[in-house]
Enzyme design. Structure first.
Site, PDB file in Angstrom:
ATOM      1  N   VAL A   1       0.834  -1.439  -0.022  1.00  0.00           N
ATOM      2  CA  VAL A   1       0.001   0.065  -0.013  1.00  0.00           C
ATOM      3  C   VAL A   1       0.876   1.222   0.035  1.00  0.00           C
ATOM      4  O   VAL A   1       0.424   2.265  -0.387  1.00  0.00           O
ATOM      5  CB  VAL A   1      -1.021   0.176   1.110  1.00  0.00           C
ATOM      6  CG1 VAL A   1      -1.908  -1.021   1.180  1.00  0.00           C
ATOM      7  CG2 VAL A   1      -0.341   0.118   2.530  1.00  0.00           C
TER       8      VAL A   1
ATOM      9  N   ASN B   1      -7.215  -0.723   6.058  1.00  0.00           N
ATOM     10  CA  ASN B   1      -6.958  -1.324   7.332  1.00  0.00           C
ATOM     11  C   ASN B   1      -5.522  -1.525   7.440  1.00  0.00           C
ATOM     12  O   ASN B   1      -4.979  -1.986   8.574  1.00  0.00           O
ATOM     13  CB  ASN B   1      -7.892  -2.410   7.171  1.00  0.00           C
ATOM     14  CG  ASN B   1      -7.377  -3.525   8.241  1.00  0.00           C
ATOM     15  OD1 ASN B   1      -7.870  -3.482   9.444  1.00  0.00           O
ATOM     16  ND2 ASN B   1      -6.768  -4.509   7.930  1.00  0.00           N
TER      17      ASN B   1
ATOM     18  N   SER C   1      -7.054   3.818  15.878  1.00  0.00           N
ATOM     19  CA  SER C   1      -6.795   3.212  17.049  1.00  0.00           C
ATOM     20  C   SER C   1      -7.035   4.028  18.128  1.00  0.00           C
ATOM     21  O   SER C   1      -6.924   5.268  18.239  1.00  0.00           O
ATOM     22  CB  SER C   1      -5.257   2.693  16.859  1.00  0.00           C
ATOM     23  OG  SER C   1      -4.781   2.363  18.327  1.00  0.00           O
TER      24      SER C   1
ATOM     25  N   TYR D   1       3.762   5.239  15.922  1.00  0.00           N
ATOM     26  CA  TYR D   1       2.540   4.525  15.604  1.00  0.00           C
ATOM     27  C   TYR D   1       1.278   5.533  16.074  1.00  0.00           C
ATOM     28  O   TYR D   1       0.438   5.721  15.185  1.00  0.00           O
ATOM     29  CB  TYR D   1       2.707   3.242  16.308  1.00  0.00           C
ATOM     30  CG  TYR D   1       1.299   2.592  16.229  1.00  0.00           C
ATOM     31  CD1 TYR D   1       1.164   1.653  14.837  1.00  0.00           C
ATOM     32  CD2 TYR D   1       0.159   2.570  17.028  1.00  0.00           C
ATOM     33  CE1 TYR D   1      -0.178   0.978  14.951  1.00  0.00           C
ATOM     34  CE2 TYR D   1      -0.995   1.685  16.803  1.00  0.00           C
ATOM     35  CZ  TYR D   1      -1.142   0.901  15.952  1.00  0.00           C
ATOM     36  OH  TYR D   1      -2.343   0.198  15.511  1.00  0.00           O
TER      37      TYR D   1
ATOM     38  N   SER E   1       0.815   8.128  13.407  1.00  0.00           N
ATOM     39  CA  SER E   1      -0.018   7.706  12.324  1.00  0.00           C
ATOM     40  C   SER E   1      -1.424   7.335  12.390  1.00  0.00           C
ATOM     41  O   SER E   1      -2.222   7.764  11.566  1.00  0.00           O
ATOM     42  CB  SER E   1       0.821   6.441  11.970  1.00  0.00           C
ATOM     43  OG  SER E   1       0.496   5.197  12.858  1.00  0.00           O
ATOM     44  N   LYS E   2      -1.692   7.100  13.573  1.00  0.00           N
ATOM     45  CA  LYS E   2      -3.256   6.652  13.868  1.00  0.00           C
ATOM     46  C   LYS E   2      -3.989   7.869  14.294  1.00  0.00           C
ATOM     47  O   LYS E   2      -5.182   8.134  13.715  1.00  0.00           O
ATOM     48  CB  LYS E   2      -3.441   5.801  14.990  1.00  0.00           C
ATOM     49  CG  LYS E   2      -3.102   4.209  14.706  1.00  0.00           C
ATOM     50  CD  LYS E   2      -3.545   3.515  13.504  1.00  0.00           C
ATOM     51  CE  LYS E   2      -3.035   2.538  12.897  1.00  0.00           C
ATOM     52  NZ  LYS E   2      -3.862   2.012  11.778  1.00  0.00           N
TER      53      LYS E   2
HETATM   54  N1  LIG Z   1      -4.761  -5.423  16.794  1.00  0.00           N
HETATM   55  C1  LIG Z   1      -4.786  -4.292  17.845  1.00  0.00           C
HETATM   56  O1  LIG Z   1      -4.745  -4.173  18.844  1.00  0.00           O
HETATM   57  C2  LIG Z   1      -5.280  -2.953  16.718  1.00  0.00           C
HETATM   58  C3  LIG Z   1      -5.736  -2.157  17.740  1.00  0.00           C
HETATM   59  C4  LIG Z   1      -6.275  -1.040  17.031  1.00  0.00           C
HETATM   60  C5  LIG Z   1      -6.078  -0.803  15.521  1.00  0.00           C
HETATM   61  N2  LIG Z   1      -5.403  -1.842  14.818  1.00  0.00           N
HETATM   62  C6  LIG Z   1      -5.170  -1.470  13.437  1.00  0.00           C
HETATM   63  O2  LIG Z   1      -6.002  -2.559  12.511  1.00  0.00           O
HETATM   64  C7  LIG Z   1      -5.168  -2.661  11.432  1.00  0.00           C
HETATM   65  C8  LIG Z   1      -4.879  -4.087  11.152  1.00  0.00           C
HETATM   66  O3  LIG Z   1      -4.203  -4.939  12.272  1.00  0.00           O
HETATM   67  P1  LIG Z   1      -4.339  -6.227  12.940  1.00  0.00           P
HETATM   68  O4  LIG Z   1      -4.220  -6.080  14.145  1.00  0.00           O
HETATM   69  O5  LIG Z   1      -5.327  -7.011  12.029  1.00  0.00           O
HETATM   70  O6  LIG Z   1      -2.782  -6.526  12.416  1.00  0.00           O
HETATM   71  P2  LIG Z   1      -2.173  -7.829  11.378  1.00  0.00           P
HETATM   72  O7  LIG Z   1      -0.596  -7.706  11.679  1.00  0.00           O
HETATM   73  O8  LIG Z   1      -2.726  -9.216  11.835  1.00  0.00           O
HETATM   74  O9  LIG Z   1      -2.685  -7.518   9.835  1.00  0.00           O
HETATM   75  C9  LIG Z   1      -2.092  -6.515   9.329  1.00  0.00           C
HETATM   76  C10 LIG Z   1      -2.133  -6.766   7.658  1.00  0.00           C
HETATM   77  O10 LIG Z   1      -1.544  -5.889   6.961  1.00  0.00           O
HETATM   78  C11 LIG Z   1      -0.706  -6.206   5.947  1.00  0.00           C
HETATM   79  N3  LIG Z   1       0.335  -5.285   5.656  1.00  0.00           N
HETATM   80  C12 LIG Z   1       1.294  -4.797   6.273  1.00  0.00           C
HETATM   81  N4  LIG Z   1       1.927  -3.905   5.649  1.00  0.00           N
HETATM   82  C13 LIG Z   1       1.335  -3.876   4.399  1.00  0.00           C
HETATM   83  C14 LIG Z   1       1.615  -2.997   3.305  1.00  0.00           C
HETATM   84  N5  LIG Z   1       2.864  -2.302   3.220  1.00  0.00           N
HETATM   85  N6  LIG Z   1       0.858  -3.168   2.040  1.00  0.00           N
HETATM   86  C15 LIG Z   1      -0.122  -4.002   2.153  1.00  0.00           C
HETATM   87  N7  LIG Z   1      -0.574  -4.845   3.195  1.00  0.00           N
HETATM   88  C16 LIG Z   1       0.264  -4.655   4.504  1.00  0.00           C
HETATM   89  C17 LIG Z   1      -0.083  -7.412   6.666  1.00  0.00           C
HETATM   90  O11 LIG Z   1       0.606  -8.335   5.781  1.00  0.00           O
HETATM   91  C18 LIG Z   1      -1.323  -7.973   7.409  1.00  0.00           C
HETATM   92  O12 LIG Z   1      -1.960  -9.003   6.753  1.00  0.00           O
HETATM   93  C19 LIG Z   1      -4.014  -1.777  11.413  1.00  0.00           C
HETATM   94  O13 LIG Z   1      -4.050  -0.811  10.997  1.00  0.00           O
HETATM   95  C20 LIG Z   1      -3.569  -1.635  13.031  1.00  0.00           C
HETATM   96  O14 LIG Z   1      -2.760  -0.459  13.188  1.00  0.00           O
HETATM   97  C21 LIG Z   1      -5.067  -2.957  15.485  1.00  0.00           C
END
Ligand SMILES: NC(=O)c1ccc[n+]([C@@H]2O[C@H](COP(=O)([O-])OP(=O)(O)OC[C@H]3O[C@@H](n4cnc5c(N)ncnc54)[C@H](O)[C@@H]3O)[C@@H](O)[C@H]2O)c1
Length: 244
Positions: free
Chosen positions: A61, A87, A140, A152, A155-156
């Protein structure tokens, strides 16, 4: 809730993104799932019952040229796309004092610029054809409250601003909202330092852990017409932690 809809989901191969894909399919949408992890995308496709409604597209992305090429593919193969879920994200679990320039760039390129590129190209496509659509961005609680990883957190927080600005810029055609979850049980969550996890939990009013499916439920609501009066809004999915 999403019959006849076509949704692009980034970061679709793991955690929250994967559940968003599944719920969109369950609700009758077809999905274009993008992720940098080609193998995990293939596994997602294999695990899906109706493979005709799930399209997978490996990309980074943060690579503008790859995103532009993807939107050429969308224009040719999926001209009727109407929804975007930004996402994809990474979390390096580092203190700002330990950040190298290359790390700062990596986090901001993926977590912010990736969202900008997708929003811009999706917005251009729909506004040009005067079609209605929806964007849901993944922020987030760290974007509101601050993070133990300051970059981070930056970014959020940026995604909250991007959401409001795009809601204004893309009105009246595209509704743009963001969700701001607390810790969600995914591979990313396991890298949050234990002391910080305890801090999050101590502030919550509900002690049921937030699961990726829970976030996906809210995202599907925001994609659907049930949320037709919402735009520019942030949806806290945080068990009542850090009330504002
Ligand atoms: N898990 C948490 O506690 C949490 C809390 C709040 C927000 N978030 C946000 O939710 C979103 C998803 O996170 P998650 O917890 O499912 O993490 P995760 O690591 O399970 O999934 C993230 C996905 O993004 C993909 N990705 C990473 N870099 C990429 C790139 N350059 N291009 C395309 N794809 C890419 C990864 O391959 C992975 O499949 C993120 O934006 C994260 O910041 C997560």
């Amino acid at each position: 809730m999403l019959k006849n809809r076509k949704v692009i989901v980034t970061g679709a191969a793991s955690g929250i993104g994967k559940e968003i894909v599944k719920k969109c399919l369950d609700e009758g949408a077809s999905v274009i799932a993008c992720d940098i992890n080609k193998q995990a995308l293939q596994e997602l496709k294999r695990a899906t019952n109706d493979q005709c409604v799930l399209h997978t597209y490996p990309l980074d992305v943060s690579n503008y040229k790859e995103v532009a090429k993807f939107f050429v593919y969308v224009e040719t193969e999926h001209c009727n796309v109407d929804s975007l879920v930004n996402n994809a994200g990474i979390y390096l679990a580092k203190n700002i004092l330990d950040y190298q320039v290359v790390d700062v760039d990596q986090v901001l390129d993926i977590n912010v610029k990736g969202y900008i590129y997708f929003s811009q190209m999706f917005g251009k496509k729909l506004l040009h054809s005067q079609c209605n659509g929806v964007i849901v961005n993944m922020s987030s609680v760290s974007g509101i409250e601050g993070s133990s990883d300051a970059i981070y957190g930056v970014s959020k927080a940026a995604i909250l601003g991007l959401t409001k600005s795009c809601a204004k810029n893309f009105s009246p055609y595209i509704r743009v909202n963001t969700v701001a979850p607390t810790m969600v049980d995914t591979p990313l969550m396991h890298t949050i330092p234990n002391w910080r996890k305890k801090e999050y939990l101590s502030d919550q009013l509900i002690d049921t852990p937030v699961m990726p499916e829970d976030v996906a439920e809210t995202v599907v609501f925001l994609l659907s017409d049930k949320s037709k009066h919402y735009t520019g809004a942030t949806f806290d999915i945080n068990n009542g932690g850090y009330l504002r």
